[in-house]
Design a protein around this motif. Structure first.
Motif, PDB file in Angstrom:
ATOM      1  N   HIS A 375       0.821  -1.206   0.000  1.00 18.97           N
ATOM      2  CA  HIS A 375       0.000   0.000   0.000  1.00 18.97           C
ATOM      3  C   HIS A 375       0.857   1.259   0.000  1.00 18.97           C
ATOM      4  O   HIS A 375       1.992   1.275   0.485  1.00 18.97           O
ATOM      5  CB  HIS A 375      -0.966   0.017   1.188  1.00 18.97           C
ATOM      6  CG  HIS A 375      -0.325  -0.113   2.528  1.00 18.97           C
ATOM      7  ND1 HIS A 375       0.221   0.950   3.209  1.00 18.97           N
ATOM      8  CD2 HIS A 375      -0.156  -1.192   3.334  1.00 18.97           C
ATOM      9  CE1 HIS A 375       0.693   0.537   4.371  1.00 18.97           C
ATOM     10  NE2 HIS A 375       0.489  -0.754   4.462  1.00 18.97           N
ATOM     11  N   LYS A 376       0.272   2.314  -0.572  1.00 24.85           N
ATOM     12  CA  LYS A 376       0.909   3.643  -0.617  1.00 24.85           C
ATOM     13  C   LYS A 376      -0.130   4.681  -0.205  1.00 24.85           C
ATOM     14  O   LYS A 376      -0.847   4.458   0.761  1.00 24.85           O
ATOM     15  CB  LYS A 376       1.483   3.896  -2.009  1.00 24.85           C
ATOM     16  CG  LYS A 376       2.695   3.017  -2.325  1.00 24.85           C
ATOM     17  CD  LYS A 376       3.425   3.495  -3.583  1.00 24.85           C
ATOM     18  CE  LYS A 376       4.726   2.714  -3.754  1.00 24.85           C
ATOM     19  NZ  LYS A 376       5.492   3.181  -4.938  1.00 24.85           N
ATOM     20  N   THR A 377      -0.266   5.786  -0.959  1.00 24.51           N
ATOM     21  CA  THR A 377      -1.220   6.842  -0.618  1.00 24.51           C
ATOM     22  C   THR A 377      -2.264   6.964  -1.727  1.00 24.51           C
ATOM     23  O   THR A 377      -1.915   7.095  -2.900  1.00 24.51           O
ATOM     24  CB  THR A 377      -0.516   8.200  -0.432  1.00 24.51           C
ATOM     25  OG1 THR A 377       0.432   8.082   0.628  1.00 24.51           O
ATOM     26  CG2 THR A 377      -1.515   9.289  -0.077  1.00 24.51           C
ATOM     27  N   ALA A 378      -3.529   6.936  -1.345  1.00 26.86           N
ATOM     28  CA  ALA A 378      -4.622   6.986  -2.319  1.00 26.86           C
ATOM     29  C   ALA A 378      -4.630   8.324  -3.050  1.00 26.86           C
ATOM     30  O   ALA A 378      -4.261   9.372  -2.491  1.00 26.86           O
ATOM     31  CB  ALA A 378      -5.959   6.773  -1.614  1.00 26.86           C
ATOM     32  N   SER A 379      -5.111   8.294  -4.305  1.00 29.31           N
ATOM     33  CA  SER A 379      -5.143   9.521  -5.096  1.00 29.31           C
ATOM     34  C   SER A 379      -6.162   9.416  -6.218  1.00 29.31           C
ATOM     35  O   SER A 379      -6.485   8.322  -6.687  1.00 29.31           O
ATOM     36  CB  SER A 379      -3.761   9.826  -5.679  1.00 29.31           C
ATOM     37  OG  SER A 379      -3.323   8.764  -6.504  1.00 29.31           O
ATOM     38  N   GLY A 380      -6.652  10.569  -6.631  1.00 31.66           N
ATOM     39  CA  GLY A 380      -7.406  10.667  -7.867  1.00 31.66           C
ATOM     40  C   GLY A 380      -6.448  11.099  -8.960  1.00 31.66           C
ATOM     41  O   GLY A 380      -5.655  12.030  -8.764  1.00 31.66           O
ATOM     42  N   LEU A 381      -6.481  10.421 -10.108  1.00 38.06           N
ATOM     43  CA  LEU A 381      -5.493  10.665 -11.151  1.00 38.06           C
ATOM     44  C   LEU A 381      -6.174  10.953 -12.490  1.00 38.06           C
ATOM     45  O   LEU A 381      -7.210  10.377 -12.809  1.00 38.06           O
ATOM     46  CB  LEU A 381      -4.580   9.448 -11.337  1.00 38.06           C
ATOM     47  CG  LEU A 381      -3.718   9.008 -10.157  1.00 38.06           C
ATOM     48  CD1 LEU A 381      -2.985   7.720 -10.492  1.00 38.06           C
ATOM     49  CD2 LEU A 381      -2.739  10.105  -9.756  1.00 38.06           C
TER      50      LEU A 381
END
Length: 567
Positions: A375-381
């Protein structure tokens, strides 16, 4: 001769008495009204109200007319001559109608509020108050400048529209699957509320078409095992995500909404295996299948997100030619290297992938792999597809956490990012309070935050619908199962205590976990109907009449005691 007539008369009387006694003693299974039966009665009442003498001064007002849309209403009245009226809800103009017979649908009523409805003609203004109840206890807090209504889908809030202040102004009280897909008729498609659990995967047995008053217009049952998403393709066709075979969450269907027939399908397990047979064993080993959870269609191209292999795939729908793959899965990268396009972002468990244009896509990157647990950091792309790369041209982040599940992005003149099921690390999943932050951005600057104490599956900006005179139509049931004309009876067994019968469905507590197949048969002198048993509630549509009921479990068929009277 007289004696013969008397004897004949006595025999006739005895026969009639015997027949009546047989009819009186006939056992019928207890029938109850289901939602569809209740809605049919409501539609009949509405037609009566339309013929009555209700006036604009004293109209008939029905709150929650179809029982599952409690923030909607109908206003019914007639005028002596054809008249144009404007309709306002809480001083907001929702449209105008010209007629002499009015059945006006009212939606966007605020919950727990004395809503003011105004109807204006050329000379007068008429005000009515519609008081609504409290619908939800889910806390919603708004900070900043939100100027839009937002449609959301959630286990707690089900399907709702919230206004810029965060108040509920529409709510559908059905435990349905997926996100609302609007049609061109002021109706929408949504998964049914009855689900099937197979291989630890929840899928649904069919699709509803409803209007915003909650009237179920159509139900389509099929073998597609619907999940996650529907999207209109043409006027009467829809793309539908479904499951089949040993690898669940793996198929995209085309469904004919007029007939209920499946016209075409792409099985992505087969699709990937045909391109490279070496991938088959790996895909078969996935505990929850490919995890296809979203797709988008534009200009003959389809793009899908496969959560459980951390992959996004694009293909030409007409030729079925594979165009490109964006993936963080090592097996996919290895076996499809010639189709891989690179991006600076590691895509893990993505949701809500969309074509914005031929060269740009958007997606919600959950940044959590259900396969590797990375896991990392959630984002809208937002990604630009150019020179064999997917360049990040917009990136939205709200907190240094990942999304365990759900999440979405709606990129228009403003941007709405749904940060749902947020966690800082793996150990927090069971301990954290579940919440969602809906963030609205403009030019990548945060304009508003809507904090909701519930996980939100998907969220999108939603335009208010225009009002038109309400049309009442009959319910339609469709399926693509074949009726069987004959069957053999092996055994008789009393199973009545575990059935609940309505005019539209049979509900049972039988578990089909231990059976390869389980079917239900209704048999009368004229008709025999056989349906597959999908879950605890199986729908049907058969001719009115008196039927015997049979349940077939694998190779044994049991007759249920008593008769079923379908009206």
């Amino acid at each position: 001769m007289k004696k013969i007539l008397i004897v004949f008369g006595l025999i006739t009387c005895l026969f009639i008495i015997y027949t009546l006694s047989r009819l009186e003693n006939k056992t019928y299974l207890n029938m109850t009204d289901d939602l569809l039966t209740k809605q049919a009665k409501i539609s009949a009442d509405i037609k009566k109200y339309q013929q009555a003498n209700y006036t604009i001064d004293d109209p008939k007002i029905i709150l929650n007319p179809y029982l599952i849309s409690p923030l909607s209403a109908l206003i019914i009245f007639n005028t002596p001559n054809k008249t144009r009226v404007e309709v306002l809800v809480n001083d907001y103009l929702i449209g105008s109608i010209e007629d002499s017979k009015f059945t006006i649908p009212i939606i966007y009523l605020k919950e727990d509020y004395e809503n003011k409805i105004t109807i204006k003609n050329s000379t007068n203004k008429y005000n009515y108050i519609i008081k609504t109840d409290k619908i939800s206890d889910v806390a919603t807090k708004v900070k900043g400048d939100n100027i839009s209504n937002i449609l959301i889908s959630s286990p707690d809030l089900k399907h709702s529209i919230i206004d810029p202040e965060g108040s509920l102004i529409w709510y559908l009280n059905l435990d349905t699957q997926g996100f609302i897909e609007p049609t061109n008729n002021n109706t929408f498609l949504i998964g049914t509320e009855e689900h099937i659990i197979e291989n630890n995967i929840q899928t649904f047995s069919g699709i509803y078409e409803l209007d915003y008053l909650g009237r179920i217009i159509k139900r389509i049952d099929s073998k597609l095992k619907y999940h996650h998403a529907i999207s209109m393709y043409q006027d009467n066709l829809a793309f539908v995500l479904g499951s089949k075979g040993d690898v669940p969450l793996n198929v995209l269907y085309i469904l004919d909404l007029d007939t209920g027939s499946i016209l075409d399908s792409i099985d992505f397990y087969e699709y990937l295996t045909n391109y490279n047979p070496l991938i088959s064993e790996y895909l078969q080993s996935l505990p929850h299948g490919l995890g296809i959870n979203s797709f988008s269609y534009l200009n003959d191209r389809i793009i899908i997100s496969m959560r459980d292999i951390d992959t996004i795939l694009s293909l030409n729908y007409q030729t079925k030619e594979l165009e490109f793959i964006i993936s963080s899965d090592k097996q996919i990268q290895k076996n499809f290297s010639k189709y891989i396009i690179k991006t600076s972002e590691e895509i893990l468990g993505a949701h809500d992938v969309k074509f914005l244009s031929d060269t740009t896509i958007s997606l919600y990157n959950n940044a959590y792999s259900h396969n590797t647990k990375k896991h990392k950091t959630a984002s809208g792309l937002v990604l630009e597809l150019k020179d064999n790369r997917a360049k990040v041209i917009k990136k939205y982040q709200n907190a240094k956490k990942y999304s365990y599940a759900y999440g979405s992005i709606d990129e228009k003149t403003q941007t709405l990012v749904n940060y749902s099921y947020m966690y800082a690390n793996e150990s927090d999943i069971k301990n954290n309070e579940v919440y969602t932050d809906l963030i609205i951005y403009k030019n990548q600057k945060k304009m508003a935050t809507i904090n909701i104490a519930s996980p939100i599956y998907k969220a999108a900006f939603y335009s208010l619908l225009s009002v038109a005179n309400y049309q009442v139509s009959d319910y339609i049931y469709l399926n693509n199962y074949d009726n069987l004309e004959s069957f053999s009876l092996n055994q008789t067994k009393p199973l009545n205590n575990i059935f609940r019968i309505t005019n539209n469905s049979l509900e049972t507590t039988i578990s089909n976990d231990h059976f390869d197949s389980l079917t239900i048969t209704f048999k009368s002198k004229k008709h025999t109907y056989t349906f597959p048993y999908l879950n605890t509630k199986t729908y049907f549509s058969i001719e009115a009449g008196i039927y015997d009921l049979y349940i077939k479990m694998d190779d044994k068929t049991y007759k249920i005691d008593g008769k079923v009277h379908i009206s």
